[in-house]
Design an enzyme around this catalytic site. Sequence first.
Site, PDB file in Angstrom:
ATOM      1  N   LYS A  96       0.810  -1.273   0.117  1.00  0.00           N
ATOM      2  CA  LYS A  96      -0.092  -0.046  -0.223  1.00  0.00           C
ATOM      3  C   LYS A  96       0.798   1.312  -0.035  1.00  0.00           C
ATOM      4  CE  LYS A  96      -3.182   2.674   2.879  1.00  0.00           C
ATOM      5  NZ  LYS A  96      -3.563   3.020   4.196  1.00  0.00           N
ATOM      6  N   GLY A 157      -7.666   9.174  10.011  1.00  0.00           N
ATOM      7  CA  GLY A 157      -7.864   9.364  11.282  1.00  0.00           C
ATOM      8  C   GLY A 157      -8.915  10.357  11.707  1.00  0.00           C
ATOM      9  N   ALA A 184      -9.219   5.790   4.297  1.00  0.00           N
ATOM     10  CA  ALA A 184      -9.093   6.742   5.268  1.00  0.00           C
ATOM     11  C   ALA A 184     -10.180   7.837   5.573  1.00  0.00           C
ATOM     12  CB  ALA A 184      -7.841   7.730   4.999  1.00  0.00           C
ATOM     13  N   GLY A 185     -10.475   7.978   6.877  1.00  0.00           N
ATOM     14  CA  GLY A 185     -11.648   9.174   7.150  1.00  0.00           C
ATOM     15  C   GLY A 185     -12.878   8.447   7.474  1.00  0.00           C
ATOM     16  N   ASN A 206      -9.036   1.751   9.964  1.00  0.00           N
ATOM     17  CA  ASN A 206      -8.234   1.352  11.337  1.00  0.00           C
ATOM     18  C   ASN A 206      -8.788   2.062  12.316  1.00  0.00           C
ATOM     19  OD1 ASN A 206      -4.703   1.145  11.934  1.00  0.00           O
ATOM     20  ND2 ASN A 206      -6.357   0.989  12.992  1.00  0.00           N
ATOM     21  N   THR A 207      -8.711   3.403  12.480  1.00  0.00           N
ATOM     22  CA  THR A 207      -8.853   4.042  13.676  1.00  0.00           C
ATOM     23  C   THR A 207     -10.274   3.772  14.367  1.00  0.00           C
ATOM     24  OG1 THR A 207      -7.272   5.677  13.000  1.00  0.00           O
ATOM     25  CG2 THR A 207      -8.759   6.646  14.786  1.00  0.00           C
TER      26      THR A 207
END
Length: 262
Positions: A96, A157, A184-185, A206-207
């Site tokens: 990635k 994040g 993301a986001g 992830n977050t």
Amino acid sequence: MLKLYESTFGSRLLLGTAQYPSPQVLRDAVTAAGVEVITVSVRREAARARAGQRFWELITELGVKVLPNTAGCRTVKEAVTTAQMARELFDTSWVKLEVIANDDTLQPDLFGLVEAARILTGEGFQVLPYTTEDLGAAEKLMEAGCELLMPWGAPIGSGQGLANPAALRTMRAYFPETTLIVDAGIGAPSHAAQAMEMGFDAILLNTAVAKAGDPPTMAQAFAKAVEAGRLAYEGGLMEPRDMASPSTPVAGTPFFQLDNAS
């Protein structure tokens, strides 16, 4: 099925592995969501040495596909070197690719990203580039040898969801046959479902799971949201209307008239 280069997967959710409170919680989250691909920060794991070895043992036990990432890289040279390290550490040609332009937004450096992608595909890597919705950059990444694209939903994040849904819809329409993963986001399962309803092929996050009060439960929620969004897309969503439209047909409905004369 989700196709990523030569591999196919049943799950359309990909999970990151950073910021979990413990290895056991990470294990439980991956298992609860049924994910088959996880991302690993090469720089983070290399720096952790012994802890990194234990982490790799955990991942091996889970039996999932590892997608190393070049998170934190800010130059082409740094990203290429990190990818080469990943191939040695994880015995995979997958990467990635992240080349970051701005410390506040962690927005991709599109010029550096294209250059790094061209170098890495030339070395036999299968590159999954973290990019924006920019169509020009997307075309150049594919010309550089990338077979799929990973546009951001919002800054990494941030949990904002899809900051520019119109641009994402345009990207989906512009590349109808290309695998597109929103990366993301994403902060809530509803954000993931929204992207999947647009026709995106998968979600990477992830977050939102790692920092949840109960990561395994949240991971399961995201897995279900991704599946529901995909089913909705495949089922064919109705078009919004400006006016009300009765769900019950009026044809054949009896009408009664009151006789006020009496």
